[in-house]
Design an enzyme around this catalytic site. Sequence first.
Site, short mmCIF file in Angstrom:
data_model
loop_
_atom_site.label_atom_id
_atom_site.label_comp_id
_atom_site.label_asym_id
_atom_site.label_seq_id
_atom_site.Cartn_x
_atom_site.Cartn_y
_atom_site.Cartn_z
N LYS A 65 0.83 -1.22 0.00
CA LYS A 65 0.00 0.00 0.00
C LYS A 65 0.86 1.27 0.00
O LYS A 65 0.82 2.08 0.92
CB LYS A 65 -0.96 0.00 1.19
CG LYS A 65 -1.97 -1.15 1.12
CD LYS A 65 -3.09 -0.98 2.10
CE LYS A 65 -4.12 -2.08 1.99
NZ LYS A 65 -3.64 -3.41 2.42
N THR A 118 -11.29 -0.26 3.59
CA THR A 118 -12.62 -0.71 4.03
C THR A 118 -12.88 -0.41 5.51
O THR A 118 -14.00 -0.52 5.97
CB THR A 118 -12.81 -2.21 3.77
OG1 THR A 118 -11.64 -2.89 4.19
CG2 THR A 118 -13.07 -2.49 2.31
O1 C5P Z 1 -7.91 -13.73 7.24
P1 C5P Z 1 -8.66 -13.08 6.13
O2 C5P Z 1 -9.13 -14.04 5.05
O3 C5P Z 1 -9.76 -12.15 6.61
O4 C5P Z 1 -7.52 -12.18 5.44
C1 C5P Z 1 -7.79 -11.27 4.45
C2 C5P Z 1 -6.54 -10.58 3.99
O5 C5P Z 1 -6.93 -9.54 3.12
C3 C5P Z 1 -5.71 -9.92 5.09
O6 C5P Z 1 -4.35 -9.99 4.69
C4 C5P Z 1 -6.19 -8.48 5.09
O7 C5P Z 1 -5.21 -7.56 5.44
C5 C5P Z 1 -6.54 -8.28 3.63
N1 C5P Z 1 -7.53 -7.23 3.40
C6 C5P Z 1 -8.81 -7.27 3.94
N2 C5P Z 1 -9.70 -6.28 3.67
C7 C5P Z 1 -9.34 -5.27 2.92
C8 C5P Z 1 -8.06 -5.21 2.36
C9 C5P Z 1 -7.17 -6.23 2.63
O8 C5P Z 1 -9.17 -8.20 4.64
N3 C5P Z 1 -10.21 -4.35 2.65
#
Ligand code: C5P
Length: 233
Positions: A65, A118
Site C-alpha cells: 500500500k 474498508t
Molecule cells: O484472514 P482473512 O481471510 O480475513 O484475510 C484477508 C486478507 O486480506 C488480510 O491480509 C487483510 O489484510 C486483507 N484485506 C482485507 N480487507 C481489505 C483489504 C485487505 O481483509 N479491505
Amino acid sequence: MAVDAREKLIVALDVPSVAAAEAVVERLGSSVVFYKIGYQLAFAGGLVMASKLIADGKQVFLDLKLHDIGNTVEKGVQSVAKTGATFVTVHAYPQTMKAAVAGKGESNLRILAVTVLTSYDDADLAAAGYDMDVPELAAARAQQARDIGIDGLVCSPEEVAKLRTIAGPDMTLVTPGIRPAGSAAGDQKRIMTPAQAIEAGADYLVVGRPVLEASDPRQAADGIVMEITRSKK
Ligand code: C5P
C-alpha cells in the site's frame, strides 16, 4: 487470458515470522501457487522470503500500500519490479498511481490500487477532509485508476459488480473478505463464498484465516480451488 483456478487463490501469509510463513508454505505444498505478503511479514524478513518464493516458482503479491511523493513511489516500484513480484498495492491517489505505472515500466509487475480502505466510513472521510461519501470516492478513484492505466483494484466482494462496470473487462479485481461456507467470519463484515465472489466478477481471491487456521490447511485450500473451478463463470 484464462487463469488456472489454482492461480486465482492467493493465500495471505499473515504470520509474524519467516519461519512461521515457511511452515505454512511447506504445509500447503503444490496446492497453493500464489501468496500475499503484507506489512506484518514484510517488515520481519518477508521481502527476502518473497524473492525465495518467486525463485521456487510461486507468485507473490506484495501488499505494501505505497503512497509518497511521486519520485519515491516510482523508484520504489522499480525496485519491486526487479523482485519478480506479480502484484503490488498502492493507495489510489492520482499522483501515486501515475508514479507507480511509470515505475513498473515494461516489467510484468501489475499495480493494484486500493480505492478507499474498508475500515473507513463516511465520518472517517469527513475527518480526513474529504467532501464525498465512501461510494462516491471509491467510484471516482476507480475511474482515475482506469484512466491512469492501473492494472487492477482491491475491493470487497460486494463492490466487485459495481466496480467492474467502471473498471471495464481488462482490469484485474482482487477481493479479500472470502469465507467458504461454514468458516468463521472473524472481523470481516462483508463476506462472500469463493464461488459467489468469482460469479460476481472477481479475478483473484485473497484468503487468510480460513486457510491458515484450518485444521487441515491444504484441504481447506483445495476446497476453495474446487469451489472456484465449479463456479459458474
Ligand atoms: O484472514 P482473512 O481471510 O480475513 O484475510 C484477508 C486478507 O486480506 C488480510 O491480509 C487483510 O489484510 C486483507 N484485506 C482485507 N480487507 C481489505 C483489504 C485487505 O481483509 N479491505
